[in-house]
Design a protein around this motif. Structure first.
Motif, PDB file in Angstrom:
ATOM      1  N   SER A 185       0.825  -1.207   0.000  1.00 37.80           N
ATOM      2  CA  SER A 185       0.000   0.000   0.000  1.00 37.80           C
ATOM      3  C   SER A 185       0.862   1.262   0.000  1.00 37.80           C
ATOM      4  O   SER A 185       0.541   2.244  -0.674  1.00 37.80           O
ATOM      5  CB  SER A 185      -0.918  -0.007   1.223  1.00 37.80           C
ATOM      6  N   LYS A 186       1.977   1.221   0.722  1.00 35.37           N
ATOM      7  CA  LYS A 186       2.884   2.374   0.745  1.00 35.37           C
ATOM      8  C   LYS A 186       3.606   2.548  -0.596  1.00 35.37           C
ATOM      9  O   LYS A 186       3.799   3.662  -1.068  1.00 35.37           O
ATOM     10  CB  LYS A 186       3.896   2.215   1.871  1.00 35.37           C
ATOM     11  N   ALA A 187       3.993   1.416  -1.184  1.00 34.62           N
ATOM     12  CA  ALA A 187       4.725   1.483  -2.456  1.00 34.62           C
ATOM     13  C   ALA A 187       3.849   1.988  -3.592  1.00 34.62           C
ATOM     14  O   ALA A 187       4.312   2.733  -4.460  1.00 34.62           O
ATOM     15  CB  ALA A 187       5.291   0.107  -2.797  1.00 34.62           C
ATOM     16  N   GLU A 188       2.585   1.551  -3.598  1.00 37.74           N
ATOM     17  CA  GLU A 188       1.648   1.904  -4.681  1.00 37.74           C
ATOM     18  C   GLU A 188       0.297   2.237  -4.054  1.00 37.74           C
ATOM     19  O   GLU A 188      -0.574   1.373  -3.915  1.00 37.74           O
ATOM     20  CB  GLU A 188       1.511   0.731  -5.667  1.00 37.74           C
TER      21      GLU A 188
ATOM     22  N   PRO B 190       7.179 -10.212   4.411  1.00 38.40           N
ATOM     23  CA  PRO B 190       6.789  -8.839   4.754  1.00 38.40           C
ATOM     24  C   PRO B 190       7.898  -7.802   4.626  1.00 38.40           C
ATOM     25  O   PRO B 190       7.631  -6.609   4.789  1.00 38.40           O
ATOM     26  CB  PRO B 190       6.359  -8.969   6.220  1.00 38.40           C
ATOM     27  N   PHE B 191       9.126  -8.239   4.332  1.00 42.19           N
ATOM     28  CA  PHE B 191      10.253  -7.299   4.332  1.00 42.19           C
ATOM     29  C   PHE B 191      10.734  -6.932   2.929  1.00 42.19           C
ATOM     30  O   PHE B 191      11.863  -6.470   2.753  1.00 42.19           O
ATOM     31  CB  PHE B 191      11.403  -7.861   5.165  1.00 42.19           C
ATOM     32  N   VAL B 192       9.894  -7.125   1.925  1.00 39.02           N
ATOM     33  CA  VAL B 192      10.234  -6.658   0.588  1.00 39.02           C
ATOM     34  C   VAL B 192      10.300  -5.135   0.614  1.00 39.02           C
ATOM     35  O   VAL B 192       9.504  -4.465   1.275  1.00 39.02           O
ATOM     36  CB  VAL B 192       9.186  -7.149  -0.440  1.00 39.02           C
ATOM     37  N   LYS B 193      11.261  -4.582  -0.097  1.00 35.83           N
ATOM     38  CA  LYS B 193      11.410  -3.123  -0.135  1.00 35.83           C
ATOM     39  C   LYS B 193      10.374  -2.506  -1.075  1.00 35.83           C
ATOM     40  O   LYS B 193      10.035  -3.077  -2.107  1.00 35.83           O
ATOM     41  CB  LYS B 193      12.820  -2.740  -0.603  1.00 35.83           C
ATOM     42  N   GLU B 194       9.930  -1.317  -0.710  1.00 27.00           N
ATOM     43  CA  GLU B 194       9.000  -0.596  -1.573  1.00 27.00           C
ATOM     44  C   GLU B 194       9.605  -0.377  -2.959  1.00 27.00           C
ATOM     45  O   GLU B 194       8.913  -0.480  -3.971  1.00 27.00           O
ATOM     46  CB  GLU B 194       8.634   0.754  -0.946  1.00 27.00           C
ATOM     47  N   SER B 195      10.897  -0.099  -3.009  1.00 27.86           N
ATOM     48  CA  SER B 195      11.557   0.155  -4.295  1.00 27.86           C
ATOM     49  C   SER B 195      11.545  -1.086  -5.185  1.00 27.86           C
ATOM     50  O   SER B 195      11.457  -0.966  -6.418  1.00 27.86           O
ATOM     51  CB  SER B 195      12.987   0.635  -4.079  1.00 27.86           C
TER      52      SER B 195
END
Length: 224
Positions: A41-44, A109-114
């Motif tokens: 949600s934060k990433a997109e 759960p620790f995939v980076k937003e980038s």
């Protein structure tokens, strides 16, 4: 392009050894799945989020959502008898017909937003984007007669998720009959004769599977 993410958590998590499936266990006070939903949600911010769960867990998940006052919008879809079937159910639930879809293990759960953002950009250009990381250890290939042989690790990559695709293509790929060699979504895509594109993942993007993974997850969460 419209974007969706299918977070797959359709399994029972038996390797964790506890009465509750791993996807509902808390890290830093919140269930693992909530952390995963949050990072997408934060990433997109405009993304359509689809969470694939065992149907028998729908009530438990609703209780957790209410307990933690979790407000990120998402749809719940019943999983199938295999990961292939669970992803297929998730693809059917995407509300649009043209766009991009990321398929991700709910217990990463620790995939980076980038990494999420890069995966959508690469899939838009080339049809697919598979997150991978380089190997650090030496590797050997085992043979049926018990021997082993050195392999050059620079020619190998560890495969993670997200695995992101143009929606029309991955839906077509999942129309095929399920085969044993379909270990992830990339192998289903390749079965159509299409080449996958690789992007750099992040080493912290572990798949939480064992109690030892939970200890490391708490450490990663404390760093955040």
């Amino acid at each position: 392009m419209k974007k969706a993410a299918i977070l797959v958590a359709g399994g029972k998590g038996t390797r964790m050894g506890g009465p509750v499936s791993k996807q509902y266990l808390p890290i830093a006070g919140k269930p693992i799945l909530m952390h995963t939903l949050e990072v997408f949600s934060k990433a997109e911010p405009e993304i359509e989020l689809i969470l694939v769960l065992p149907e028998m867990d729908f009530g438990l998940w609703q209780e957790l959502v209410e307990k933690h006052h979790f407000s990120i919008a998402h749809h719940i879809v019943a999983g199938g008898n295999s990961r292939f079937q669970s992803v297929k159910n998730g693809l059917k639930a995407v509300s649009f017909n043209s766009g991009l879809v990321a398929i991700h293990d709910g217990v990463r759960p620790f995939v980076k937003e980038s990494v999420i953002q890069d995966s959508f950009q690469e899939a838009a250009r080339n049809g697919s984007a598979i997150a991978v990381v380089s190997l650090k250890d030496s590797i050997r290939k085992l043979t049926d007669n018990g021997k082993s042989f050195y392999q050059e690790r620079q020619y190998f990559r560890l495969v993670q998720t997200p695995q992101t695709f143009q929606l029309e293509k991955i839906r077509k790929a999942f129309e095929t009959t399920e085969l044993p060699q379909f270990t992830d979504d990339a192998t289903v895509y390749e079965h159509q004769g299409w080449q996958v594109s690789l992007i750099p993942g992040n080493p912290e993007n572990i798949k939480i599977t064992t109690p030892e993974d939970m200890d490391y997850a708490e450490f990663l969460a404390s760093k955040k």
